[in-house]
Write a protein that holds these residues in place. Structure first.
Motif, PDB file in Angstrom:
ATOM      1  N   GLU A   1      -7.752  -1.522  -4.370  1.00  0.00           N
ATOM      2  CA  GLU A   1      -8.552  -0.300  -4.464  1.00  0.00           C
ATOM      3  C   GLU A   1      -7.619   0.869  -4.762  1.00  0.00           C
ATOM      4  OE1 GLU A   1     -11.438   2.485  -1.600  1.00  0.00           O
ATOM      5  OE2 GLU A   1     -10.737   0.515  -0.926  1.00  0.00           O
ATOM      6  N   ILE A   2      -7.943   1.631  -5.799  1.00  0.00           N
ATOM      7  CA  ILE A   2      -7.186   2.836  -6.138  1.00  0.00           C
ATOM      8  C   ILE A   2      -8.145   4.015  -6.077  1.00  0.00           C
ATOM      9  CG2 ILE A   2      -5.781   4.015  -7.872  1.00  0.00           C
ATOM     10  CD1 ILE A   2      -5.067   1.294  -9.034  1.00  0.00           C
TER      11      ILE A   2
ATOM     12  N   ASN B   1       0.835  -1.199   0.000  1.00  0.00           N
ATOM     13  CA  ASN B   1       0.000   0.000   0.000  1.00  0.00           C
ATOM     14  C   ASN B   1       0.872   1.252   0.000  1.00  0.00           C
ATOM     15  OD1 ASN B   1      -2.155  -1.776   0.301  1.00  0.00           O
ATOM     16  ND2 ASN B   1      -2.240  -1.514   2.517  1.00  0.00           N
ATOM     17  N   PHE B   2       0.439   2.288  -0.701  1.00  0.00           N
ATOM     18  CA  PHE B   2       1.168   3.555  -0.685  1.00  0.00           C
ATOM     19  C   PHE B   2       0.295   4.652  -1.280  1.00  0.00           C
ATOM     20  CE2 PHE B   2       2.097   1.545  -4.707  1.00  0.00           C
ATOM     21  CZ  PHE B   2       2.074   2.572  -5.634  1.00  0.00           C
ATOM     22  N   SER B   3       0.759   5.901  -1.145  1.00  0.00           N
ATOM     23  CA  SER B   3       0.070   7.063  -1.702  1.00  0.00           C
ATOM     24  C   SER B   3       1.070   7.906  -2.480  1.00  0.00           C
ATOM     25  CB  SER B   3      -0.563   7.917  -0.593  1.00  0.00           C
ATOM     26  OG  SER B   3      -1.529   7.191   0.123  1.00  0.00           O
ATOM     27  N   HIS B   4       0.547   8.677  -3.441  1.00  0.00           N
ATOM     28  CA  HIS B   4       1.418   9.569  -4.206  1.00  0.00           C
ATOM     29  C   HIS B   4       0.602  10.771  -4.672  1.00  0.00           C
ATOM     30  CE1 HIS B   4       5.412   9.882  -6.173  1.00  0.00           C
ATOM     31  NE2 HIS B   4       4.764  10.737  -6.935  1.00  0.00           N
TER      32      HIS B   4
ATOM     33  N   ASP C   1      -4.271   6.989  -3.779  1.00  0.00           N
ATOM     34  CA  ASP C   1      -4.041   5.971  -2.755  1.00  0.00           C
ATOM     35  C   ASP C   1      -4.161   4.583  -3.373  1.00  0.00           C
ATOM     36  OD1 ASP C   1      -3.760   7.879  -0.779  1.00  0.00           O
ATOM     37  OD2 ASP C   1      -5.845   7.741  -0.109  1.00  0.00           O
ATOM     38  N   TYR C   2      -3.198   3.708  -3.071  1.00  0.00           N
ATOM     39  CA  TYR C   2      -3.229   2.307  -3.491  1.00  0.00           C
ATOM     40  C   TYR C   2      -3.421   1.456  -2.239  1.00  0.00           C
ATOM     41  CZ  TYR C   2      -1.292   3.714  -8.043  1.00  0.00           C
ATOM     42  OH  TYR C   2      -1.092   4.281  -9.272  1.00  0.00           O
ATOM     43  N   ILE C   3      -4.521   0.708  -2.181  1.00  0.00           N
ATOM     44  CA  ILE C   3      -4.856  -0.064  -0.984  1.00  0.00           C
ATOM     45  C   ILE C   3      -5.194  -1.502  -1.389  1.00  0.00           C
ATOM     46  CG2 ILE C   3      -6.362  -0.225   1.032  1.00  0.00           C
ATOM     47  CD1 ILE C   3      -7.009   2.800   0.521  1.00  0.00           C
ATOM     48  N   TRP C   4      -4.402  -2.453  -0.888  1.00  0.00           N
ATOM     49  CA  TRP C   4      -4.646  -3.869  -1.161  1.00  0.00           C
ATOM     50  C   TRP C   4      -5.443  -4.494  -0.025  1.00  0.00           C
ATOM     51  CZ3 TRP C   4      -3.315  -6.735  -5.472  1.00  0.00           C
ATOM     52  CH2 TRP C   4      -2.442  -6.128  -6.388  1.00  0.00           C
TER      53      TRP C   4
ATOM     54  N   TYR D   1     -11.251   3.041  -8.296  1.00  0.00           N
ATOM     55  CA  TYR D   1     -11.182   1.822  -9.098  1.00  0.00           C
ATOM     56  C   TYR D   1     -11.037   0.636  -8.152  1.00  0.00           C
ATOM     57  CZ  TYR D   1     -10.004   5.053 -12.906  1.00  0.00           C
ATOM     58  OH  TYR D   1     -10.007   6.083 -13.814  1.00  0.00           O
ATOM     59  N   TYR D   2     -11.870  -0.379  -8.347  1.00  0.00           N
ATOM     60  CA  TYR D   2     -11.806  -1.593  -7.543  1.00  0.00           C
ATOM     61  C   TYR D   2     -11.466  -2.760  -8.466  1.00  0.00           C
ATOM     62  CZ  TYR D   2     -14.232   1.389  -4.197  1.00  0.00           C
ATOM     63  OH  TYR D   2     -14.574   2.432  -3.366  1.00  0.00           O
TER      64      TYR D   2
END
Length: 265
Positions: free
Chosen positions: A235-236, A212-215, A225-228, A247-248
């Motif tokens: 999930e983005i 997971n990370f953010s930019h 946000d990138y969330i696994w 986006y899922y």
């Protein structure tokens, strides 16, 4: 607000635009902006010109609009461009890149008599294919150049399109739209890596399962946000000034489902 809504609609309809514009998949080529030929300080211009371009013998598709190939000689290309004041308006740019008619291979032109309102307002009236296979687009007295993707990346795009099944977009409330697509025989990473080649999605980071990370991207004014959730759900979420896009990605049964939700403020 209008710009955001229009951009959102383009994003929702992107799979249909790219697919509907294809005459023959075997002839399609894909191009992206060569950013290092533009000024490093002009992030806004790069953002405007950062388009995904589809080209074949019959037409070029950009921003959901088609420009048709003009069947003509180099002499006639010269006359068409001269009548449109191209050489006058872009004299300094042509000198800057040492370009002349000899480097012009093919001309594509927009047919304003058979267009949607959005395409009539498109800033690109002509696109020129050069002898080195680059595409050159005149834009507000500047020349921008587009380079063809590698064969590997073109295969990713073709794989995405050939395995794609999308359903009609739905307006879930006054300011929200939902789009659902399935990609058979493709993992989450397969789908993401192909979509990442299309600038409209703003999928710029290389991702790894479970990380997971953010930019924040200054040129687009968007936080991502990138969330696994495990390894089969991603999930983005993109936070724009005018609204959010989520986006899922869900992998199940040998295919990836992508749910896209566009929400305006």
């Amino acid at each position: 607000m209008k710009n955001f809504l229009f951009s959102s609609l383009l994003l929702m309809l992107l799979p249909y635009f790219t697919y509907a514009s294809d005459i023959d998949l075997h002839k399609d080529s894909y191009y992206l902006l060569i950013k290092d030929r533009l000024s490093d300080e002009d992030d806004l211009l790069k953002s405007i010109l950062d388009e995904f371009v589809t080209q074949n013998n019959e037409k070029i598709s950009i921003a959901g609009c088609d420009l048709n190939h003009v069947e003509t000689t180099k002499e006639n290309i010269n006359a068409i461009l001269d009548n449109s004041n191209f050489y006058k308006d872009y004299d300094q740019e042509l000198k800057k890149y040492h370009l002349s008619l000899n480097e012009f291979n093919r001309l594509y032109s927009i047919d304003e008599s058979n267009l949607s309102e959005e395409c009539r307002q498109l800033s690109y009236k002509y696109i020129i294919q050069l002898e080195n296979n680059e595409l050159m687009i005149p834009y507000k007295n500047l020349l921008s150049f587009y380079q063809r993707l590698s064969k590997e990346d073109e295969n990713k795009i073709d794989n995405l399109k050939n395995n794609q099944q999308c359903f009609d977009s739905k307006k879930t409330d006054e300011m929200q739209w939902t789009n659902i697509c399935y990609y058979k025989n493709m993992t989450i990473l397969d789908v993401y890596n192909a979509m990442a080649l299309i600038p409209d999605y703003v999928f710029r980071e290389k991702i790894k399962e479970g990380k997971n990370f953010s930019h924040f991207y200054k040129d687009k004014e968007v936080k991502v946000d990138y969330i696994w959730d495990g390894t089969n759900k991603l999930e983005i979420i993109q936070y724009f000034a005018g609204g959010d896009t989520a986006y899922y990605f869900i992998y199940q049964g040998g295919k990836t489902k992508v749910i896209s939700i566009y929400s305006a403020d």
